[in-house]
Design an enzyme around this catalytic site. Structure first.
Site, PDB file in Angstrom:
ATOM      1  CG  ASP A   1      -2.112   0.852   1.131  1.00 60.98           C
ATOM      2  OD1 ASP A   1      -2.284   1.499   0.076  1.00 60.98           O
ATOM      3  OD2 ASP A   1      -2.888   0.914   2.093  1.00 60.98           O
TER       4      ASP A   1
ATOM      5  CG  ASN B   1       2.137   1.447  -5.175  1.00 61.32           C
ATOM      6  OD1 ASN B   1       3.038   1.244  -4.379  1.00 61.32           O
ATOM      7  ND2 ASN B   1       1.602   0.500  -5.922  1.00 61.32           N
TER       8      ASN B   1
ATOM      9  NE  ARG C   1      -4.045   6.918  -7.412  1.00 63.30           N
ATOM     10  CZ  ARG C   1      -3.942   6.615  -6.122  1.00 63.30           C
ATOM     11  NH1 ARG C   1      -3.691   7.528  -5.236  1.00 63.30           N
ATOM     12  NH2 ARG C   1      -4.108   5.368  -5.720  1.00 63.30           N
TER      13      ARG C   1
ATOM     14  CG  HIS D   1       0.091   2.033  -9.396  1.00 62.25           C
ATOM     15  ND1 HIS D   1      -0.166   1.671  -8.104  1.00 62.25           N
ATOM     16  CD2 HIS D   1      -0.962   2.801  -9.788  1.00 62.25           C
ATOM     17  CE1 HIS D   1      -1.330   2.187  -7.722  1.00 62.25           C
ATOM     18  NE2 HIS D   1      -1.830   2.886  -8.731  1.00 62.25           N
TER      19      HIS D   1
ATOM     20  CD1 TRP E   1     -12.496  -5.508 -10.263  1.00 68.70           C
ATOM     21  CD2 TRP E   1     -11.692  -4.716 -12.188  1.00 68.70           C
ATOM     22  NE1 TRP E   1     -11.818  -6.524 -10.891  1.00 68.70           N
ATOM     23  CE2 TRP E   1     -11.324  -6.068 -12.073  1.00 68.70           C
ATOM     24  CE3 TRP E   1     -11.291  -4.001 -13.339  1.00 68.70           C
ATOM     25  CZ2 TRP E   1     -10.570  -6.736 -13.037  1.00 68.70           C
ATOM     26  CZ3 TRP E   1     -10.554  -4.663 -14.301  1.00 68.70           C
ATOM     27  CH2 TRP E   1     -10.200  -6.011 -14.154  1.00 68.70           C
TER      28      TRP E   1
ATOM     29  NE  ARG F   1      -7.185   1.676  -6.169  1.00 61.88           N
ATOM     30  CZ  ARG F   1      -6.081   1.944  -5.529  1.00 61.88           C
ATOM     31  NH1 ARG F   1      -5.085   2.568  -6.133  1.00 61.88           N
ATOM     32  NH2 ARG F   1      -5.922   1.613  -4.266  1.00 61.88           N
TER      33      ARG F   1
ATOM     34  CG  LEU G   1      10.011 -16.611  -3.508  1.00 62.11           C
ATOM     35  CD1 LEU G   1      10.114 -16.644  -1.980  1.00 62.11           C
ATOM     36  CD2 LEU G   1      10.145 -15.165  -4.003  1.00 62.11           C
TER      37      LEU G   1
HETATM   38  C1  FPP Z   1      -1.738   0.293  -3.384  1.00 58.00           C
HETATM   39  O1  FPP Z   1      -1.302   1.617  -3.471  1.00 58.00           O
HETATM   40  C2  FPP Z   1      -1.342  -0.446  -4.548  1.00 58.00           C
HETATM   41  C3  FPP Z   1      -2.178  -1.028  -5.477  1.00 58.00           C
HETATM   42  C4  FPP Z   1      -3.632  -1.029  -5.449  1.00 58.00           C
HETATM   43  C5  FPP Z   1      -1.662  -1.729  -6.619  1.00 58.00           C
HETATM   44  C6  FPP Z   1      -0.473  -2.559  -6.352  1.00 58.00           C
HETATM   45  C7  FPP Z   1       0.245  -2.741  -7.599  1.00 58.00           C
HETATM   46  C8  FPP Z   1       1.583  -2.749  -7.725  1.00 58.00           C
HETATM   47  C9  FPP Z   1       2.572  -2.651  -6.645  1.00 58.00           C
HETATM   48  C10 FPP Z   1       2.180  -2.850  -9.036  1.00 58.00           C
HETATM   49  C11 FPP Z   1       1.974  -4.087  -9.779  1.00 58.00           C
HETATM   50  C12 FPP Z   1       2.072  -5.374  -9.069  1.00 58.00           C
HETATM   51  C13 FPP Z   1       2.897  -6.371  -9.408  1.00 58.00           C
HETATM   52  C14 FPP Z   1       2.794  -7.728  -8.794  1.00 58.00           C
HETATM   53  C15 FPP Z   1       3.940  -6.161 -10.392  1.00 58.00           C
HETATM   54  P1  FPP Z   1      -2.397   2.752  -3.545  1.00 58.00           P
HETATM   55  O2  FPP Z   1      -2.578   3.131  -4.959  1.00 58.00           O
HETATM   56  O3  FPP Z   1      -3.616   2.285  -2.833  1.00 58.00           O
HETATM   57  O4  FPP Z   1      -1.675   3.889  -2.757  1.00 58.00           O
HETATM   58  P2  FPP Z   1      -2.352   5.018  -1.883  1.00 58.00           P
HETATM   59  O5  FPP Z   1      -3.043   4.303  -0.731  1.00 58.00           O
HETATM   60  O6  FPP Z   1      -1.192   5.836  -1.436  1.00 58.00           O
HETATM   61  O7  FPP Z   1      -3.295   5.754  -2.768  1.00 58.00           O
END
Ligand code: FPP
Length: 240
Positions: free
Chosen positions: A17, A19, A30, A34, A66, A68, A128
């Site tokens: 969480d 990103n 944003r 990611h 979905w 978002r 792994l």
């Molecule tokens: C949460 O951050 C993250 C996500 C919903 C997506 C996670 C995806 C990745 C890390 C990239 C792709 C995954 C792989 C396996 C390569 P957020 O957007 O909810 O952050 P925020 O809470 O700060 O808004």
């Protein structure tokens, strides 16, 4: 604590969480968060393996994600598409066995195809065990498992009298994967967000304030240290 004295959790599950906030702090869109988050995933797989962790499960996209904005969903899907493609090469050079859990019918055909190729190409790897939760929700997983189990009972393949916790687990997407020992959620949030709710029944939780793109081996070791300081009693009283 010396790493060599530490008990290493066999299975670590992660809710990645933060990103979006990572990108916002840098005045970036944003999606950049990611992209950086996906790089962190690659690095953490190597770090987890080097620490002796056998199973790593990450929450890449939930059944709720979905909701978002369309632009963000398609950017994450594009990222996953590229990630899955590259992952075939990486899995074989790192000896990593990759599995994807979650409901696949809502994913686009090409993503589904890439998942199948990746699972097939890495199935005999012995390093792994990396699991990606994609269009995953725990309640959805449990409902799908119940449906299949009821059908098997109706068809005479299973007997309702024989349903046990262990048998039910074998109907979940995570069949064959041991339950996580340690759950890590980054970015200061302390919720389960519909992640592995059945499987996390006895798991230790570790919440880190670090945003996922900044999560690194040092943070992973910190979580393992904390895990070592806890005594798991599984509902019993433990040692006096
Ligand atoms: C949460 O951050 C993250 C996500 C919903 C997506 C996670 C995806 C990745 C890390 C990239 C792709 C995954 C792989 C396996 C390569 P957020 O957007 O909810 O952050 P925020 O809470 O700060 O808004």
């Amino acid at each position: 604590m010396d790493l060599s004295d530490m008990k290493i959790p066999q299975h670590v599950a992660i809710i990645m969480d933060g990103n979006g906030r990572w990108a916002k702090k840098r005045m970036m869109p944003r999606n950049m968060g990611h992209i950086q988050g996906a790089k962190t995933v690659e690095q953490i797989c190597e770090d987890a393996d080097s620490l002796g962790i056998k199973y790593l499960t990450v929450y890449a996209f939930s059944t709720e994600n979905w909701n978002r904005p369309d632009g963000e969903v398609s950017a994450i899907m594009k990222l996953l598409r590229n990630y899955l493609k590259d992952c075939i090469k990486r899995a074989n050079s790192n000896n990593m066995k990759v599995r994807v859990i979650g409901e696949r019918s809502r994913l686009s055909d090409d993503i589904r195809q890439k998942i199948e190729q990746l699972e097939e190409a890495s199935k005999n790897n012995t390093g792994l065990n990396f699991t990606i939760a994609l269009n995953y929700g725990s309640r959805d997983e449990i409902v799908r498992a119940v449906r299949r189990l009821v059908k098997d009972c109706k068809d005479g393949l299973e007997d309702m009298e024989n349903i046990t916790e262990e048998m039910f687990s074998s109907y979940l997407d995570t069949a064959g994967i041991p339950d996580p020992d340690l759950l890590i959620r980054t970015s200061g949030e302390e919720r389960l967000s519909n992640y592995l709710m059945w499987q996390l029944a006895y798991t230790e939780f570790y919440f880190s304030d670090v945003l996922w793109p900044d999560f690194d081996k040092k943070e992973l070791i910190r979580a393992i240290e904390k895990f070592n300081g806890r005594e798991r009693r599984y509902g019993g009283v433990g040692e006096e």
